[in-house]
Design a protein around this motif. Structure first.
Motif, PDB file in Angstrom:
ATOM      1  N   GLY A   1       3.954 -10.168   1.962  1.00  0.00           N
ATOM      2  CA  GLY A   1       3.022  -9.039   2.027  1.00  0.00           C
ATOM      3  C   GLY A   1       3.628  -7.861   2.753  1.00  0.00           C
ATOM      4  N   ILE A   2       2.767  -6.908   3.115  1.00  0.00           N
ATOM      5  CA  ILE A   2       3.202  -5.692   3.801  1.00  0.00           C
ATOM      6  C   ILE A   2       2.394  -5.537   5.093  1.00  0.00           C
ATOM      7  N   ALA A   3       3.081  -5.257   6.196  1.00  0.00           N
ATOM      8  CA  ALA A   3       2.391  -5.004   7.463  1.00  0.00           C
ATOM      9  C   ALA A   3       2.766  -3.611   7.931  1.00  0.00           C
ATOM     10  N   SER A   4       1.889  -2.668   7.615  1.00  0.00           N
ATOM     11  CA  SER A   4       2.124  -1.269   7.967  1.00  0.00           C
ATOM     12  C   SER A   4       1.045  -0.763   8.919  1.00  0.00           C
ATOM     13  N   THR A   5      -0.220  -0.990   8.552  1.00  0.00           N
ATOM     14  CA  THR A   5      -1.358  -0.442   9.307  1.00  0.00           C
ATOM     15  C   THR A   5      -1.435  -1.014  10.726  1.00  0.00           C
ATOM     16  N   GLU A   6      -1.848  -0.157  11.674  1.00  0.00           N
ATOM     17  CA  GLU A   6      -2.028  -0.585  13.073  1.00  0.00           C
ATOM     18  C   GLU A   6      -3.466  -0.301  13.493  1.00  0.00           C
TER      19      GLU A   6
ATOM     20  N   SER B   1      -4.606   1.705  15.441  1.00  0.00           N
ATOM     21  CA  SER B   1      -4.867   3.144  15.598  1.00  0.00           C
ATOM     22  C   SER B   1      -4.945   3.868  14.252  1.00  0.00           C
ATOM     23  N   GLY B   2      -4.694   3.189  13.143  1.00  0.00           N
ATOM     24  CA  GLY B   2      -4.862   3.855  11.864  1.00  0.00           C
ATOM     25  C   GLY B   2      -3.851   3.460  10.811  1.00  0.00           C
ATOM     26  N   GLY B   3      -4.200   3.800   9.557  1.00  0.00           N
ATOM     27  CA  GLY B   3      -3.368   3.388   8.432  1.00  0.00           C
ATOM     28  C   GLY B   3      -2.715   4.522   7.665  1.00  0.00           C
ATOM     29  N   SER B   4      -3.461   5.604   7.426  1.00  0.00           N
ATOM     30  CA  SER B   4      -2.919   6.680   6.563  1.00  0.00           C
ATOM     31  C   SER B   4      -1.673   7.309   7.171  1.00  0.00           C
ATOM     32  N   ASP B   5      -1.689   7.477   8.488  1.00  0.00           N
ATOM     33  CA  ASP B   5      -0.612   8.201   9.163  1.00  0.00           C
ATOM     34  C   ASP B   5       0.538   7.252   9.511  1.00  0.00           C
TER      35      ASP B   5
ATOM     36  N   LYS C   1      -0.425  -5.157  14.352  1.00  0.00           N
ATOM     37  CA  LYS C   1      -0.769  -4.680  13.008  1.00  0.00           C
ATOM     38  C   LYS C   1      -2.196  -5.126  12.705  1.00  0.00           C
ATOM     39  N   ALA C   2      -2.910  -4.305  11.941  1.00  0.00           N
ATOM     40  CA  ALA C   2      -4.319  -4.630  11.662  1.00  0.00           C
ATOM     41  C   ALA C   2      -4.624  -4.487  10.176  1.00  0.00           C
ATOM     42  N   TYR C   3      -5.649  -5.184   9.748  1.00  0.00           N
ATOM     43  CA  TYR C   3      -6.097  -5.174   8.333  1.00  0.00           C
ATOM     44  C   TYR C   3      -4.985  -5.624   7.396  1.00  0.00           C
ATOM     45  N   ILE C   4      -4.241  -6.623   7.795  1.00  0.00           N
ATOM     46  CA  ILE C   4      -3.110  -7.046   6.971  1.00  0.00           C
ATOM     47  C   ILE C   4      -3.542  -8.168   6.011  1.00  0.00           C
ATOM     48  N   SER C   5      -3.321  -7.933   4.727  1.00  0.00           N
ATOM     49  CA  SER C   5      -3.711  -8.919   3.714  1.00  0.00           C
ATOM     50  C   SER C   5      -2.771 -10.122   3.752  1.00  0.00           C
ATOM     51  N   GLY C   6      -3.353 -11.280   3.552  1.00  0.00           N
ATOM     52  CA  GLY C   6      -2.558 -12.487   3.359  1.00  0.00           C
ATOM     53  C   GLY C   6      -2.031 -13.133   4.630  1.00  0.00           C
TER      54      GLY C   6
ATOM     55  N   GLY D   1     -16.887  -9.361   0.898  1.00  0.00           N
ATOM     56  CA  GLY D   1     -16.261  -9.170  -0.410  1.00  0.00           C
ATOM     57  C   GLY D   1     -14.777  -9.478  -0.332  1.00  0.00           C
ATOM     58  N   ARG D   2     -14.179  -9.738  -1.481  1.00  0.00           N
ATOM     59  CA  ARG D   2     -12.769 -10.117  -1.587  1.00  0.00           C
ATOM     60  C   ARG D   2     -12.434 -11.216  -0.578  1.00  0.00           C
ATOM     61  N   MET D   3     -13.268 -12.273  -0.599  1.00  0.00           N
ATOM     62  CA  MET D   3     -13.134 -13.329   0.401  1.00  0.00           C
ATOM     63  C   MET D   3     -11.974 -14.292   0.104  1.00  0.00           C
TER      64      MET D   3
ATOM     65  N   SER E   1      -7.167 -13.574   2.671  1.00  0.00           N
ATOM     66  CA  SER E   1      -7.527 -13.197   4.043  1.00  0.00           C
ATOM     67  C   SER E   1      -7.037 -11.796   4.403  1.00  0.00           C
ATOM     68  N   THR E   2      -7.706 -11.204   5.384  1.00  0.00           N
ATOM     69  CA  THR E   2      -7.251  -9.960   6.008  1.00  0.00           C
ATOM     70  C   THR E   2      -7.227 -10.245   7.512  1.00  0.00           C
ATOM     71  N   GLY E   3      -6.249  -9.741   8.235  1.00  0.00           N
ATOM     72  CA  GLY E   3      -6.220 -10.098   9.648  1.00  0.00           C
ATOM     73  C   GLY E   3      -5.371  -9.204  10.518  1.00  0.00           C
TER      74      GLY E   3
HETATM   75  C1  LIG Z   1      -9.227  -5.164   2.545  1.00  0.00           C
HETATM   76  C2  LIG Z   1      -8.075  -4.422   3.132  1.00  0.00           C
HETATM   77  C3  LIG Z   1      -6.796  -4.921   3.025  1.00  0.00           C
HETATM   78  C4  LIG Z   1      -5.729  -4.240   3.594  1.00  0.00           C
HETATM   79  N1  LIG Z   1      -4.463  -4.772   3.493  1.00  0.00           N
HETATM   80  C5  LIG Z   1      -3.438  -4.159   4.124  1.00  0.00           C
HETATM   81  C6  LIG Z   1      -2.124  -4.734   4.110  1.00  0.00           C
HETATM   82  O1  LIG Z   1      -1.883  -5.771   3.497  1.00  0.00           O
HETATM   83  N2  LIG Z   1      -1.150  -4.113   4.791  1.00  0.00           N
HETATM   84  C7  LIG Z   1      -1.358  -2.946   5.470  1.00  0.00           C
HETATM   85  O2  LIG Z   1      -0.422  -2.447   6.066  1.00  0.00           O
HETATM   86  N3  LIG Z   1      -2.582  -2.375   5.504  1.00  0.00           N
HETATM   87  C8  LIG Z   1      -3.620  -2.952   4.842  1.00  0.00           C
HETATM   88  N4  LIG Z   1      -4.863  -2.382   4.862  1.00  0.00           N
HETATM   89  C9  LIG Z   1      -5.059  -1.148   5.605  1.00  0.00           C
HETATM   90  C10 LIG Z   1      -5.082   0.065   4.693  1.00  0.00           C
HETATM   91  O3  LIG Z   1      -3.776   0.341   4.266  1.00  0.00           O
HETATM   92  C11 LIG Z   1      -5.685   1.203   5.521  1.00  0.00           C
HETATM   93  O4  LIG Z   1      -7.073   0.940   5.613  1.00  0.00           O
HETATM   94  C12 LIG Z   1      -5.415   2.530   4.907  1.00  0.00           C
HETATM   95  O5  LIG Z   1      -4.060   2.860   5.040  1.00  0.00           O
HETATM   96  C13 LIG Z   1      -6.267   3.639   5.564  1.00  0.00           C
HETATM   97  O6  LIG Z   1      -6.106   3.628   6.945  1.00  0.00           O
HETATM   98  P1  LIG Z   1      -7.375   3.595   7.915  1.00  0.00           P
HETATM   99  O7  LIG Z   1      -8.321   2.555   7.417  1.00  0.00           O
HETATM  100  O8  LIG Z   1      -6.881   3.488   9.305  1.00  0.00           O
HETATM  101  O9  LIG Z   1      -8.077   4.994   7.680  1.00  0.00           O
HETATM  102  P2  LIG Z   1      -7.709   6.349   8.395  1.00  0.00           P
HETATM  103  O10 LIG Z   1      -6.232   6.566   8.356  1.00  0.00           O
HETATM  104  O11 LIG Z   1      -8.396   6.397   9.712  1.00  0.00           O
HETATM  105  O12 LIG Z   1      -8.421   7.362   7.412  1.00  0.00           O
HETATM  106  C14 LIG Z   1      -9.844   7.492   7.383  1.00  0.00           C
HETATM  107  C15 LIG Z   1     -10.220   8.449   6.264  1.00  0.00           C
HETATM  108  O13 LIG Z   1      -9.657   9.743   6.503  1.00  0.00           O
HETATM  109  C16 LIG Z   1      -8.857  10.149   5.408  1.00  0.00           C
HETATM  110  N5  LIG Z   1      -7.673  10.870   5.891  1.00  0.00           N
HETATM  111  C17 LIG Z   1      -6.763  10.429   6.797  1.00  0.00           C
HETATM  112  N6  LIG Z   1      -5.812  11.347   6.970  1.00  0.00           N
HETATM  113  C18 LIG Z   1      -6.114  12.393   6.155  1.00  0.00           C
HETATM  114  C19 LIG Z   1      -5.499  13.646   5.878  1.00  0.00           C
HETATM  115  N7  LIG Z   1      -4.342  14.018   6.462  1.00  0.00           N
HETATM  116  N8  LIG Z   1      -6.089  14.456   4.974  1.00  0.00           N
HETATM  117  C20 LIG Z   1      -7.248  14.118   4.370  1.00  0.00           C
HETATM  118  N9  LIG Z   1      -7.866  12.912   4.585  1.00  0.00           N
HETATM  119  C21 LIG Z   1      -7.309  12.074   5.466  1.00  0.00           C
HETATM  120  C22 LIG Z   1      -8.456   8.876   4.700  1.00  0.00           C
HETATM  121  O14 LIG Z   1      -8.196   9.082   3.319  1.00  0.00           O
HETATM  122  C23 LIG Z   1      -9.703   8.016   4.898  1.00  0.00           C
HETATM  123  O15 LIG Z   1     -10.682   8.319   3.925  1.00  0.00           O
HETATM  124  C24 LIG Z   1      -5.951  -3.028   4.283  1.00  0.00           C
HETATM  125  C25 LIG Z   1      -7.245  -2.506   4.384  1.00  0.00           C
HETATM  126  C26 LIG Z   1      -8.290  -3.186   3.825  1.00  0.00           C
HETATM  127  C27 LIG Z   1      -9.671  -2.594   3.960  1.00  0.00           C
END
Ligand SMILES: Cc1cc2nc3c(=O)[nH]c(=O)nc-3n(C[C@H](O)[C@H](O)[C@H](O)COP(=O)(O)OP(=O)(O)OC[C@H]3O[C@@H](n4cnc5c(N)ncnc54)[C@H](O)[C@@H]3O)c2cc1C
Length: 297
Positions: free
Chosen positions: A122-127, A129-133, A154-159, A205-207, A210-212
């Motif tokens: 799998g992939i472990a990127s999200t922490e 403190s957030g995922g998008s950034d 790392k948080a919300y990591i699938s598998g 959902g999507r039970m 796992s996510t962890g």
């Molecule tokens: C079921 C599930 C499985 C997952 N599995 C994995 C996994 O296997 N590995 C992994 O690494 N991560 C996983 N994730 C995490 C997922 O990648 C993150 O949830 C995602 O990257 C978004 O990060 P965040 O939830 O922290 O939202 P945030 O980064 O806090 O963003 C919140 C909202 O703000 C918006 N936003 C943020 N920045 C901007 C910007 N610059 N401009 C406009 N809008 C913005 C986003 O689009 C979003 O709608 C999983 C998440 C879920 C729910």
């Protein structure tokens, strides 16, 4: 622009639809309650499902991402909880990345076991403190005597549980350099390494997958597990996300198709107020609207 599938792609789609309708659809409830059955994972490895996009020398088929997208759609059409489709797309997009950028030694150590359904990848990127950034991630890896010493979370990591039970791990994004996207590396971290603790997040959902949360406390990982070059991990991750996103989208279409089909069956059977639901204009229009949107997608 012609979006028609080729004859080969159509045959692939038909064969998979038939296979999953027998092997997955009858087990939908079981998947949602207990997870993806191990016997299915092993059986599907025989048709090369988990390694479609890998090179042949590590057990793959070097199939196009069009074929992988068809597979994602057909899996989710059968298992519309999306669990099996997510398992599939993790293996095929992150396996593709490891195959493309990983060293010979790393590819050969990890990928054949993913292909055979023995290990999870799998992939472990999200922490927390957030995922998008992604460029601002904090989990650190310091080099000491040929090892990377990893600390962070790392948080919300699938598998996570699948990796623990089956063996395997995650391509993990860590900070090895300065600030921003140029200080990030990708390291394959086996989840059963010393210093790792894993906990499950209770999903709604999507039970079936796992996510962890994964915590790293001085986890020592051999430098051979570095993917590609140090501080280039952000670029490898973006390549992987681009492919994974397409497969996620395809899976969503497959799942929606299955749900619409079930809905259409129901409105053709169900009678209320003296007519079949399908003969009520408001319902027929809505079904046509949904069908149109799905066809466009
Ligand atoms: C079921 C599930 C499985 C997952 N599995 C994995 C996994 O296997 N590995 C992994 O690494 N991560 C996983 N994730 C995490 C997922 O990648 C993150 O949830 C995602 O990257 C978004 O990060 P965040 O939830 O922290 O939202 P945030 O980064 O806090 O963003 C919140 C909202 O703000 C918006 N936003 C943020 N920045 C901007 C910007 N610059 N401009 C406009 N809008 C913005 C986003 O689009 C979003 O709608 C999983 C998440 C879920 C729910």
């Amino acid at each position: 622009m012609d979006f028609e599938f080729s004859d080969e792609e159509k045959i692939f789609q038909e064969n998979l639809r038939d296979y999953f309708s027998k092997s997955l659809r009858p087990r939908l409830r079981e998947i949602d309650e207990k997870g993806i059955p191990k016997d299915f994972i092993l059986d599907a490895s025989k048709i090369g499902l988990w390694s479609l996009t890998f090179s042949e020398d590590v057990g793959g088929q070097r199939a196009s991402f069009t074929l992988a997208s068809i597979a994602a759609e057909e899996i989710a059409r059968a298992d519309f909880t999306m669990a099996t489709a997510v398992f599939f797309l993790l293996e095929n997009s992150w396996g593709y990345v490891l195959d493309k950028y990983g060293s010979e030694e790393l590819r050969k150590e990890v990928l054949p076991k993913v292909a055979s359904g023995e290990n999870f990848l799998g992939i472990a990127s999200t922490e927390p403190s957030g995922g998008s950034d992604v460029a601002n991630l904090k989990t650190s890896a310091k080099k000491e005597e040929g090892k990377y010493v990893i600390n962070g979370e790392k948080a919300y990591i699938s598998g996570v549980m699948e990796a623990k039970e089956m063996g395997g791990g995650h391509l993990t994004l860590v900070r090895t350099g300065g600030k921003g996207h140029k200080g990030i590396s990708m390291i394959y971290v086996p989840i059963n390494s010393e210093g790792i603790t894993v906990s499950r997040i209770e999903n709604m959902g999507r039970m079936g997958i796992s996510t962890g949360i994964i915590k790293y406390d001085n986890v020592r990982i051999d430098e051979k597990f570095l993917v590609g070059e140090e501080n280039k991990g952000f670029y490898y991750a973006m390549d992987g996300f681009n492919h994974a996103r397409v497969l996620v989208a395809s899976a969503c279409i497959g799942s929606a198709e299955a749900i619409l089909e079930e809905g259409l069956k129901y409105i053709k059977e169900r009678e209320a107020f003296g007519v079949k639901l399908k003969d009520l204009q408001s319902i027929a229009f809505e079904a046509a609207e949904l069908y149109t949107k799905l066809e466009m997608a």
